[in-house]
Design an enzyme around this catalytic site. Structure first.
Site, PDB file in Angstrom:
ATOM      1  N   THR A 117       0.817  -1.207   0.000  1.00 34.83           N
ATOM      2  CA  THR A 117       0.000   0.000   0.000  1.00 34.83           C
ATOM      3  C   THR A 117       0.856   1.266   0.000  1.00 34.83           C
ATOM      4  O   THR A 117       1.967   1.279   0.558  1.00 34.83           O
ATOM      5  CB  THR A 117      -0.910   0.028   1.248  1.00 34.83           C
ATOM      6  OG1 THR A 117      -1.563   1.293   1.339  1.00 34.83           O
ATOM      7  CG2 THR A 117      -0.110  -0.178   2.531  1.00 34.83           C
ATOM      8  N   TYR A 141      -1.947   0.023  10.020  1.00 32.60           N
ATOM      9  CA  TYR A 141      -2.141  -0.626   8.718  1.00 32.60           C
ATOM     10  C   TYR A 141      -0.903  -0.453   7.850  1.00 32.60           C
ATOM     11  O   TYR A 141      -0.334  -1.419   7.335  1.00 32.60           O
ATOM     12  CB  TYR A 141      -3.373  -0.040   8.021  1.00 32.60           C
ATOM     13  CG  TYR A 141      -3.467  -0.385   6.553  1.00 32.60           C
ATOM     14  CD1 TYR A 141      -3.572  -1.705   6.135  1.00 32.60           C
ATOM     15  CD2 TYR A 141      -3.449   0.615   5.580  1.00 32.60           C
ATOM     16  CE1 TYR A 141      -3.643  -2.025   4.790  1.00 32.60           C
ATOM     17  CE2 TYR A 141      -3.523   0.309   4.241  1.00 32.60           C
ATOM     18  CZ  TYR A 141      -3.621  -1.021   3.845  1.00 32.60           C
ATOM     19  OH  TYR A 141      -3.688  -1.325   2.508  1.00 32.60           O
TER      20      TYR A 141
END
Length: 337
Positions: A117, A141
């Protein structure tokens, strides 16, 4: 020989499985169906319901299906949730990948594609952001994904495993044929929320932060159509099969749209208005994130087909209307029964 896709019944995973099958690949899927849907998979791709951290399951699937490459999607992806429950993200993302890599090494897998990501960059100093930019994630995350990248790099160096790390920017849209799309309840993706509001399933859409130093005060994002991202995975697999070295690649289009611009695009596509409510900034949100895409365009045989915000919004809306009508039909059937 087969390709193992973990999390292959999920949003991005299912689109990639279809892209691989359509390209003639033999694909096998492991998914615990916590956020995935078995009906999104093509019939030719066998599904094993279970956890990618289950080393016995993974080893059995690799052995039984002659797996020679792994594409790893399985994990948790909601930034605000990771702020509330960081340990769950280190378990689901980092620890699961550690178990998966352990089996991959044991079974001699030497090609691995990892779903990472742009959140690993944090608030970038340079925009568009290159792959060489400092990695300073602002959320568990992003940290969990960065930890996995480091682990993958170390394992690959020790065991000769070539890999591609794909750092996604903002994935959006749905299959142009409306075979699958984002169907997870409570999704936090901006375009998903906007099309839910456009179809009357939400009373409003919240915009978190309107005081950023951007042209309209809202955050800016680089959206990539999920079908184009799926093709990037297929191209990454071909890249590794060609004997090319390990590489980290940004997956975006290299252009940014603000949150408010994105909402207006959905309004234009659906021809309807819906309420917008302004709220304070959220912890962990990044102000501006646009990909430098020169590396992926130079390294992979990949040409985006849906690089247009209104096209992405149209496909997302088409999918959401299909889901909405199916739910209404199910409710009517339940009442009549």
């Amino acid at each position: 020989m087969s390709v193992l896709v973990t999390g292959g019944a999920g949003y991005i995973g299912s689109h990639t499985v279809h892209a691989l099958v359509e390209a003639g690949e033999n694909v096998v899927v492991i998914d615990n169906l916590s956020t995935g849907f078995s009906q999104f998979l093509p019939e030719s791709a066998p599904l094993f319901i279970g956890d990618a951290a289950d080393e016995n399951l993974v080893e059995g699937v690799i052995s039984a299906h002659g797996v020679e490459s792994i594409i790893h999607f399985a994990g948790s992806v909601v930034v605000p949730e990771s702020m509330r429950d960081p340990l769950a993200y280190y378990r689901n993302n980092t620890m699961t990948t550690r178990s998966l890599l352990n089996v991959a090494v044991k079974c001699g897998i030497n090609r691995f594609i990892f779903s990472s990501t742009a959140a690993v960059y944090g608030n970038p100093e340079q925009v568009p952001v290159p792959e060489s930019a400092p990695t300073r994630p602002l959320s568990p995350y992003g940290s969990s994904k960065l930890m996995t990248e480091i682990m993958l790099h170390d394992v690959a160096s020790a065991h000769g495993m070539n890999h591609v790390v794909l750092r996604y920017f903002n994935v959006a849209g749905a299959d142009p044929q409306a075979r699958m799309g984002l169907a997870t309840a409570g999704a936090t993706h901006l375009l998903k929320i906007a099309v839910e509001a456009a179809t009357g399933q939400r009373a409003k859409i919240d915009v978190f932060g309107t005081d950023y130093p951007t042209p309209d005060g809202s955050c800016i994002r680089d959206f990539i159509h999920v079908s184009d991202l799926a093709q990037a995975h297929r191209s990454a697999l071909s890249y590794l099969r060609g004997g090319s070295p390990s590489v980290t690649l940004n997956c975006g289009y290299g252009r940014g749209y603000s949150v408010l611009e994105t909402i207006e695009a959905v309004r234009r596509v659906c021809g309807r208005n819906f309420a917008v409510q302004y709220a304070p900034r959220r912890p962990g949100d990044i102000m501006t994130m646009i990909a430098d895409t020169s590396r992926i365009r130079g390294v992979l045989d990949w040409t985006p087909r849906y690089d247009d915000l209104e096209t992405i919004a149209r496909h997302a809306l088409q999918w959401e209307e299909k889901l909405f009508h199916e739910r209404q039909a199910d409710q009517q059937h339940a009442v009549s029964a």
